[in-house]
Design a protein around this motif. Sequence first.
Motif, PDB file in Angstrom:
ATOM      1  N   LYS A  10      46.145  37.452  57.015  1.00  0.00           N
ATOM      2  CA  LYS A  10      47.435  36.680  57.083  1.00  0.00           C
ATOM      3  C   LYS A  10      47.354  35.897  55.632  1.00  0.00           C
ATOM      4  O   LYS A  10      46.453  35.631  55.287  1.00  0.00           O
ATOM      5  N   LYS A  11      48.651  35.716  55.206  1.00  0.00           N
ATOM      6  CA  LYS A  11      48.916  35.109  54.198  1.00  0.00           C
ATOM      7  C   LYS A  11      48.615  35.608  52.940  1.00  0.00           C
ATOM      8  O   LYS A  11      48.718  35.201  51.573  1.00  0.00           O
ATOM      9  N   LEU A  12      48.059  36.926  53.021  1.00  0.00           N
ATOM     10  CA  LEU A  12      47.535  37.643  51.648  1.00  0.00           C
ATOM     11  C   LEU A  12      48.386  39.025  51.546  1.00  0.00           C
ATOM     12  O   LEU A  12      48.985  39.267  50.437  1.00  0.00           O
ATOM     13  N   GLY A  13      48.245  39.816  52.491  1.00  0.00           N
ATOM     14  CA  GLY A  13      49.188  41.201  52.467  1.00  0.00           C
ATOM     15  C   GLY A  13      48.682  42.186  53.440  1.00  0.00           C
ATOM     16  O   GLY A  13      47.919  41.726  54.289  1.00  0.00           O
ATOM     17  N   LYS A  14      49.225  43.349  53.338  1.00  0.00           N
ATOM     18  CA  LYS A  14      48.974  44.227  54.280  1.00  0.00           C
ATOM     19  C   LYS A  14      47.902  45.432  53.895  1.00  0.00           C
ATOM     20  O   LYS A  14      47.475  45.166  52.766  1.00  0.00           O
ATOM     21  N   GLN A  15      47.603  46.125  54.706  1.00  0.00           N
ATOM     22  CA  GLN A  15      46.663  47.133  54.540  1.00  0.00           C
ATOM     23  C   GLN A  15      47.058  47.925  53.049  1.00  0.00           C
ATOM     24  O   GLN A  15      48.188  48.549  53.281  1.00  0.00           O
ATOM     25  N   GLY A  16      46.170  48.227  52.235  1.00  0.00           N
ATOM     26  CA  GLY A  16      46.568  48.952  51.120  1.00  0.00           C
ATOM     27  C   GLY A  16      47.164  48.032  49.839  1.00  0.00           C
ATOM     28  O   GLY A  16      47.129  48.652  48.800  1.00  0.00           O
ATOM     29  N   ASP A  17      47.326  46.752  50.077  1.00  0.00           N
ATOM     30  CA  ASP A  17      48.023  46.097  49.245  1.00  0.00           C
ATOM     31  C   ASP A  17      47.120  45.785  48.042  1.00  0.00           C
ATOM     32  O   ASP A  17      45.879  45.501  48.424  1.00  0.00           O
ATOM     33  N   ILE A  18      47.311  45.672  46.844  1.00  0.00           N
ATOM     34  CA  ILE A  18      46.185  45.258  45.670  1.00  0.00           C
ATOM     35  C   ILE A  18      46.665  44.003  45.251  1.00  0.00           C
ATOM     36  O   ILE A  18      47.751  43.776  44.845  1.00  0.00           O
ATOM     37  N   ILE A  19      45.862  43.050  45.011  1.00  0.00           N
ATOM     38  CA  ILE A  19      46.072  41.671  45.359  1.00  0.00           C
ATOM     39  C   ILE A  19      45.058  41.029  44.409  1.00  0.00           C
ATOM     40  O   ILE A  19      44.033  41.621  44.282  1.00  0.00           O
ATOM     41  N   GLU A  20      45.322  39.705  43.798  1.00  0.00           N
ATOM     42  CA  GLU A  20      44.519  39.051  42.784  1.00  0.00           C
ATOM     43  C   GLU A  20      43.923  37.678  43.678  1.00  0.00           C
ATOM     44  O   GLU A  20      44.990  37.001  44.240  1.00  0.00           O
ATOM     45  N   VAL A  21      42.688  37.687  43.725  1.00  0.00           N
ATOM     46  CA  VAL A  21      42.183  36.418  44.714  1.00  0.00           C
ATOM     47  C   VAL A  21      41.041  36.119  43.792  1.00  0.00           C
ATOM     48  O   VAL A  21      40.584  36.763  42.821  1.00  0.00           O
ATOM     49  N   SER A  22      40.728  34.683  44.016  1.00  0.00           N
ATOM     50  CA  SER A  22      39.478  34.007  43.317  1.00  0.00           C
ATOM     51  C   SER A  22      38.083  34.732  43.697  1.00  0.00           C
ATOM     52  O   SER A  22      38.039  35.508  44.662  1.00  0.00           O
ATOM     53  N   GLU A  23      37.312  34.887  42.675  1.00  0.00           N
ATOM     54  CA  GLU A  23      36.201  35.488  42.893  1.00  0.00           C
ATOM     55  C   GLU A  23      35.228  35.034  44.077  1.00  0.00           C
ATOM     56  O   GLU A  23      34.846  35.836  44.861  1.00  0.00           O
ATOM     57  N   GLY A  24      35.171  34.003  44.277  1.00  0.00           N
ATOM     58  CA  GLY A  24      34.466  33.358  45.394  1.00  0.00           C
ATOM     59  C   GLY A  24      35.021  33.648  46.754  1.00  0.00           C
ATOM     60  O   GLY A  24      34.179  34.085  47.490  1.00  0.00           O
TER      61      GLY A  24
END
Length: 148
Positions: A10-24
């Motif tokens: 939720k609120k990030l994306g679907k399966q297979g999406d390449i996203i940028e998140v914080s390391e922690g």
Amino acid sequence: MKVILQQEVKKLGKQGDIIEVSEGYARNYLLPQKLAVPATNTNINTIKQQKAAQVQKTQRLLDEARLLAAQLGQLEVSVPVKTGEGGKLFGSVTSKDIADALLAQHQVEMDKRKIEIKENIKSLGTYAITLRIHPEVTTQIQVHIVSL
């Protein structure tokens, strides 16, 4: 940190999406829960191959559904029912009755939930019934309601 999602989050994306998140967030939550994998070159290539295979599979299923729709569009089905005076039916003809008639007469197994009847069939006659073969493919068949 770039990650590839293994399933929908939720609120990030679907399966297979390449996203940028914080390391922690990636290190402490996404990776241990197996919701994502690091976006390395090998993982990115694997995801691209899986997406290409999925596209080919959906296209093949769509082509098969169109072929089946063309064949089913030629069919006519007769449904025998009990009638009273004036050609009125006892009850009405349901999608299950039509599915049973398709199986008996043409050896075509169709789920009753994929048969759409626009108006209630409560009298003798010929009706156009819509069959949903695939989410994008529908066809119409002629159903003859006849007295026993």
